[in-house]
Design an enzyme around this catalytic site. Structure first.
Site, PDB file in Angstrom:
ATOM      1  N   ARG A   3       6.035 -44.208 -10.342  1.00  0.00           N
ATOM      2  CA  ARG A   3       6.879 -43.651  -9.157  1.00  0.00           C
ATOM      3  C   ARG A   3       8.123 -42.844  -9.794  1.00  0.00           C
ATOM      4  NH1 ARG A   3       8.056 -47.258  -6.266  1.00  0.00           N
ATOM      5  NH2 ARG A   3       5.999 -47.888  -5.233  1.00  0.00           N
ATOM      6  N   TYR A  53      10.508 -19.151   5.465  1.00  0.00           N
ATOM      7  CA  TYR A  53       8.863 -19.895   5.427  1.00  0.00           C
ATOM      8  C   TYR A  53       8.539 -20.524   6.662  1.00  0.00           C
ATOM      9  CZ  TYR A  53       5.193 -22.532   3.745  1.00  0.00           C
ATOM     10  OH  TYR A  53       3.863 -23.113   3.625  1.00  0.00           O
ATOM     11  N   ASP A  80      15.532 -20.958  -1.126  1.00  0.00           N
ATOM     12  CA  ASP A  80      14.248 -21.334  -1.530  1.00  0.00           C
ATOM     13  C   ASP A  80      13.799 -19.929  -2.195  1.00  0.00           C
ATOM     14  OD1 ASP A  80      11.487 -20.885  -1.521  1.00  0.00           O
ATOM     15  OD2 ASP A  80      11.141 -21.868   0.370  1.00  0.00           O
ATOM     16  N   LYS A  87       3.113 -21.682  -6.100  1.00  0.00           N
ATOM     17  CA  LYS A  87       3.171 -20.134  -6.058  1.00  0.00           C
ATOM     18  C   LYS A  87       3.190 -19.473  -7.436  1.00  0.00           C
ATOM     19  CE  LYS A  87       2.772 -20.849  -1.910  1.00  0.00           C
ATOM     20  NZ  LYS A  87       3.755 -20.964  -0.914  1.00  0.00           N
TER      21      LYS A  87
HETATM   22  C1  LIG Z   1       4.270 -21.847   0.124  1.00  0.00           C
HETATM   23  C2  LIG Z   1       5.698 -21.862   0.213  1.00  0.00           C
HETATM   24  C3  LIG Z   1       6.557 -22.875   0.541  1.00  0.00           C
HETATM   25  C4  LIG Z   1       5.861 -24.254   0.659  1.00  0.00           C
HETATM   26  O1  LIG Z   1       5.346 -24.696  -0.426  1.00  0.00           O
HETATM   27  P1  LIG Z   1       4.070 -25.744  -0.684  1.00  0.00           P
HETATM   28  O2  LIG Z   1       3.831 -25.998  -2.023  1.00  0.00           O
HETATM   29  O3  LIG Z   1       2.741 -25.069  -0.016  1.00  0.00           O
HETATM   30  O4  LIG Z   1       4.273 -27.049  -0.035  1.00  0.00           O
HETATM   31  C5  LIG Z   1       7.867 -22.843   0.661  1.00  0.00           C
HETATM   32  N1  LIG Z   1       8.565 -21.712   0.642  1.00  0.00           N
HETATM   33  C6  LIG Z   1       7.887 -20.593   0.575  1.00  0.00           C
HETATM   34  C7  LIG Z   1       8.624 -19.234   0.369  1.00  0.00           C
HETATM   35  C8  LIG Z   1       6.480 -20.600   0.189  1.00  0.00           C
HETATM   36  O5  LIG Z   1       5.939 -19.521  -0.184  1.00  0.00           O
END
Ligand SMILES: *Cc1c(COP(=O)(O)O)cnc(C)c1O
Length: 362
Positions: A48, A99, A169, A194
């Site tokens: 962990r 998001y 983000d 992504k």
């Molecule tokens: C997909 C996404 C998230 C969430 O991420 P996960 O890996 O799906 O938990 C957060 N911010 C943005 C801009 C995203 O496109």
């Protein structure tokens, strides 16, 4: 390589996070499937707390963003850990079109007694006016799915002046287009799922913090949160993310070039009322010249584009975001979000053009 500072991102993404160059050493870090380690004299004793492949991924992403990365179980795990930096009952300034699950989570915070101030992140004066008394200013640039662009430097300067943490983000831009720490952010978050991993085969997230100001303290708190909440990525997933990261530059360059061309052609398409494209990146949002049902028909009518959620993979995806109850009500019902992949741009155009003409005759 030990010193990557004078290399461009296209080289860093390939060279960072490799095992030391010893005769006979492997080129890639090992995937260690182990929950525990024979009692060490120092360092990691339990799965962990650490893993060789996390170190490699974190080194690579840290170099790209200009800070110290921590890999999390998902983008949402990284977002949760970062929002947990806000003191109990504190105040968060956030984009109206963040998001959608970030907004849902912030709704939970609001119910728990926090103050959440939603702003138009592209209206810098509105954002700056909302910063006073805030503990955190959350940003996305561009936003998802409205693709609004924020003046991050001005916003983070205002945040710092008022003692608020600045967060970005950076999922949609990637560190190739934008390095928020250099623009004054305290924490960068990523959905590694992504572009960074890039093949729609893993769900992972990350945070990145800098060396200056509160950076070291924030890194420690985020790492502790990851451990205490058990928000850890499996070694195989992180290895896949690192493998995907190696080609980020070439994938993203191709996706962005495809997006520029498609956005230009869509501007002139009779079936499209509005195109949102910030000029960079590989996301394009269009409003079709029809209603939600027409937009659904376009998505369903594509053969190469896949009607699916998510973004940032090598394959092109198309999705009507307002079909989700959690999406902001200001996102148009007839909007389709396009995540442009690396396929041949003529094939992408032919498929989309045909689906648009079939769903929106005349
Ligand atoms: C997909 C996404 C998230 C969430 O991420 P996960 O890996 O799906 O938990 C957060 N911010 C943005 C801009 C995203 O496109």
């Amino acid at each position: 390589m030990s010193d990557l500072d004078d290399l461009s991102p296209a080289s860093v993404v390939v060279a960072a996070g490799r095992p030391p160059r010893r005769p006979g050493a492997s080129v890639n870090p090992p995937v260690e499937f182990t929950s525990t380690y024979a009692a060490p004299e120092a360092g990691v004793a339990y799965g962990r707390n650490g893993n060789a492949v996390w170190d490699a991924f974190e080194e690579a992403l840290g170099h790209l963003e200009g800070g110290h990365a921590r890999v999390f179980a998902s983008g949402m795990a990284a977002i949760s850990a970062t929002l947990a930096l806000v003191p109990a009952g504190g105040t968060v300034v956030t984009p109206r079109h963040a998001y959608n699950l970030t907004n849902v989570l912030l709704e939970d915070y609001r119910e728990a007694g926090y103050e959440v101030r939603q702003v138009d992140i592209s209206n810098t004066a509105e954002v700056v006016a909302a910063v006073e008394g805030a503990d955190m200013v959350w940003t996305e640039s561009p936003t998802n799915p409205m693709l609004e662009v924020a003046d991050l430097r001005t916003i983070f300067a205002a945040a710092r002046e008022h003692g608020a943490l600045g967060v970005c983000d950076n999922t949609l831009s990637t560190p190739l287009l934008q390095q928020p720490l250099a623009l004054g952010a305290d924490v960068v978050v990523h959905s590694v799922t992504k572009y960074l991993a890039g093949h729609s085969d893993v769900v992972l997230g990350a945070t990145v913090t800098g060396d200056h100001g509160r950076g070291p303290e924030l890194l420690e708190r985020l790492t502790r949160h990851r451990t205490m909440h058990g928000a850890i990525g499996g070694p195989m997933e992180v290895w896949l993310a690192l493998r995907g990261l190696r080609t980020l530059q070439v994938r993203f360059e191709r996706s962005c070039a495809n997006a520029v061309e498609l956005a230009r052609r869509l501007e002139a398409h009779p079936g499209v009322e509005r195109v949102r494209y910030p000029g960079t990146g590989a996301m394009v949002s269009i409003e079709v010249a029809g209603d939600a049902a027409a937009a659904d028909a376009v998505a369903a009518g594509c053969r190469l584009w896949l009607d699916a959620t998510s973004l940032g993979g090598v394959e092109s995806l198309i999705e009507r975001r307002r079909k989700y109850a959690a999406e902001a009500p200001t996102v148009p019902e007839q909007q389709l979000r396009l995540s442009v992949g690396i396929e041949d741009v003529e094939d992408l155009w032919t498929d989309l053009d045909r689906a648009l003409r079939a769903a929106l005759p005349g």
